[in-house]
Write an enzyme that holds these catalytic residues in place. Structure first.
Site, PDB file in Angstrom:
ATOM      1  N   GLU A  46      -7.380 -40.814  23.899  1.00 48.22           N
ATOM      2  CA  GLU A  46      -8.513 -40.545  23.007  1.00 48.22           C
ATOM      3  C   GLU A  46      -8.291 -39.268  22.194  1.00 48.22           C
ATOM      4  O   GLU A  46      -8.618 -39.210  21.011  1.00 48.22           O
ATOM      5  CB  GLU A  46      -9.814 -40.456  23.801  1.00 48.22           C
ATOM      6  CG  GLU A  46     -11.031 -40.436  22.858  1.00 48.22           C
ATOM      7  CD  GLU A  46     -12.354 -40.567  23.575  1.00 48.22           C
ATOM      8  OE1 GLU A  46     -12.379 -40.529  24.817  1.00 48.22           O
ATOM      9  OE2 GLU A  46     -13.373 -40.690  22.870  1.00 48.22           O
ATOM     10  N   GLN A  93      -2.340 -15.227  -6.352  1.00 47.42           N
ATOM     11  CA  GLN A  93      -1.638 -15.376  -5.073  1.00 47.42           C
ATOM     12  C   GLN A  93      -2.621 -15.637  -3.923  1.00 47.42           C
ATOM     13  O   GLN A  93      -2.294 -16.357  -2.969  1.00 47.42           O
ATOM     14  CB  GLN A  93      -0.825 -14.103  -4.792  1.00 47.42           C
ATOM     15  CG  GLN A  93       0.170 -14.306  -3.677  1.00 47.42           C
ATOM     16  CD  GLN A  93       0.958 -13.047  -3.391  1.00 47.42           C
ATOM     17  OE1 GLN A  93       0.390 -12.020  -3.024  1.00 47.42           O
ATOM     18  NE2 GLN A  93       2.247 -13.099  -3.604  1.00 47.42           N
ATOM     19  N   ARG A 107      -8.429 -25.762 -12.591  1.00 48.07           N
ATOM     20  CA  ARG A 107      -9.602 -24.888 -12.784  1.00 48.07           C
ATOM     21  C   ARG A 107      -9.166 -23.527 -13.338  1.00 48.07           C
ATOM     22  O   ARG A 107      -8.415 -22.794 -12.693  1.00 48.07           O
ATOM     23  CB  ARG A 107     -10.304 -24.704 -11.436  1.00 48.07           C
ATOM     24  CG  ARG A 107     -11.302 -23.572 -11.381  1.00 48.07           C
ATOM     25  CD  ARG A 107     -12.575 -23.904 -12.084  1.00 48.07           C
ATOM     26  NE  ARG A 107     -13.578 -22.846 -11.900  1.00 48.07           N
ATOM     27  CZ  ARG A 107     -14.556 -22.610 -12.748  1.00 48.07           C
ATOM     28  NH1 ARG A 107     -14.673 -23.331 -13.864  1.00 48.07           N
ATOM     29  NH2 ARG A 107     -15.417 -21.660 -12.508  1.00 48.07           N
TER      30      ARG A 107
END
Ligand SMILES: Cc1cc2nc3c(=O)[nH]c(=O)nc-3n(C[C@H](O)[C@H](O)[C@H](O)COP(=O)(O)OP(=O)(O)OC[C@H]3O[C@@H](n4cnc5c(N)ncnc54)[C@H](O)[C@@H]3O)c2cc1C
Length: 380
Positions: A242, A279, A268
């Site tokens: 799981e 940076q 953008r």
């Protein structure tokens, strides 16, 4: 050492991406807002073969191994965007089908596996209790012998799928200690099994959850999975799988989120400079990639180990810890890279972050994974 997926694995993953993008990605914002579990999407997953992936062919499944399942669930995570639904399917496959496939009797398999595989039966697993929480095996729900069966009393909480489940895998105490836990199957219509109202959650809102009460709930002897007292062993085996299956979609989500951030950082502009030229943003994205790739390798390695050697306790705990922590960090970074847009519902990153936050809690919290890893070194 070979780090390449086979052509079959790649084909499976690619098919999963295409299926999920076309069938599971629409209307997620509305379903999230309304806390709506989509039966239609659940059934589409079943028709695609997701619920039956790990079920043997003789019981209507695809009989795939864990590595293939990881490849498929990663692809589903990449394409789907409905993280709650995918979590519900993974929980159903790992913790309900899992114990049946590995430890169920012939009659239990015949009765339940075909329906679980074709989506007509929804599974849930109830181990967590209000007073035991992270100490899952400290559960107090009792099962006492009564009239060729067992009488269960106690309460379970945080049970994924419970509001819609047809079958519950319940862990109860039949005696003291580790060997005193038993795994039983309880159909929803069993007298004395009461499902509480849905629990409202911060994220994974398309995956329903509630408490389950067992009030003089009688189950026949034939409901016991794998023998009386073998519940703790079954649970620990199931958890190994799981941890990997529920975390595989997160790799896909992180990949998709990283790609969105790279595209956004290029496009953008603030003033005349693309934000990716800073940076601070470029390094943040490099760190996202590092977190994703390290987590990915641990997950793949653990699945490989489990398939190749049949056991991966340490590896699956390391993978669960790494993927879940990376998942939260990557989604948090994505909101930061997108600025104010990342905080809006429209950009669907705030939802990713809300969904991701659950990953360090379910299937054993990060602290419990660390306890397990350290414990294997004789520490803690
Ligand atoms: C989305 C979601 C789905 C879930 N689905 C299911 C399900 O289907 N079935 C089910 O049975 N349960 C399910 N759970 C429950 C989940 O397994 C528990 O939430 C988890 O085990 C933690 O238990 P708790 O919430 O009671 O927290 P607590 O145990 O109260 O823990 C609180 C904090 O204390 C820390 N802590 C506790 N004990 C220790 C320790 N020994 N060492 C260090 N730190 C410790 C924890 O790590 C955590 O940070 C689900 C939970 C979530 C959030």
């Amino acid at each position: 050492m070979d780090f390449e997926w086979t052509a079959d694995h790649l084909r499976l993953r690619h098919g999963a991406v295409e299926f999920a993008a076309s069938r599971l990605a629409d209307g997620v914002a509305r379903r999230d807002r309304e806390g709506d579990f989509s039966r239609e999407a659940w059934q589409a997953c079943a028709e695609f073969g997701l619920q039956g992936l790990l079920v043997p062919e003789e019981w209507n499944g695809a009989g795939q191994d864990l590595l293939s399942a990881v490849a498929v669930f990663e692809g589903i995570g990449y394409g789907a965007r409905d993280n709650g639904l995918v979590f519900s399917v993974a929980a159903h496959a790992a913790s309900c089908e899992g114990p049946l496939c590995a430890f169920g009797s012939e009659a239990q398999k015949r009765t339940w596996l075909p329906g679980l595989a074709d989506g007509s039966v929804i599974g849930a697993t109830a181990i967590t209790e209000p007073d035991s929480g992270s100490h899952a095996l400290g559960l107090a729900t009792t099962a006492v012998p009564r009239a060729d069966g067992w009488l269960l009393n106690g309460s379970k909480t945080f049970v994924t799928n419970a509001p819609v489940a047809d079958l519950f895998v319940v862990y109860a105490r039949t005696g003291p200690g580790f060997g005193g836990i038993t795994c039983l199957l309880a159909p929803r219509d069993t007298a004395g099994l009461i499902v509480g109202p849905p629990i409202e959650k911060m994220g994974l809102r398309t995956s329903p959850m509630s408490q389950v009460y067992l009030d003089d709930c009688w189950l026949p002897s034939s409901a016991v999975v794998g023998g009386v007292g073998s519940g703790a062993m079954i649970f620990s085996q199931v958890m190994e799988v799981e941890r990997l299956l529920v975390m595989a979609p997160a790799i896909g989500v992180m990949q998709r989120t990283l790609e969105r951030c790279v595209a956004h950082a290029r496009q953008r502009k603030v003033g005349s400079v693309p934000i990716g030229k800073h940076q601070a943003i470029a390094h943040r994205i490099a760190d996202m990639e590092l977190e994703l790739e390290a987590a990915r390798l641990l997950l793949y390695r653990a699945a490989w180990q489990r398939v190749r050697h049949g056991t991966a306790t340490r590896e699956s705990a390391l993978a669960k810890l790494a993927v879940s922590e990376a998942y939260v960090e990557v989604c948090r970074s994505a909101v930061q890279v997108f600025g104010g847009y990342g905080y809006t519902v429209e950009y669907e990153l705030e939802r990713e972050l809300r969904d991701a936050l659950a990953a360090t809690l379910y299937v054993g919290t990060s602290e419990i994974q660390r306890n397990l890893i350290a414990g294997l070194r004789g520490l803690g």
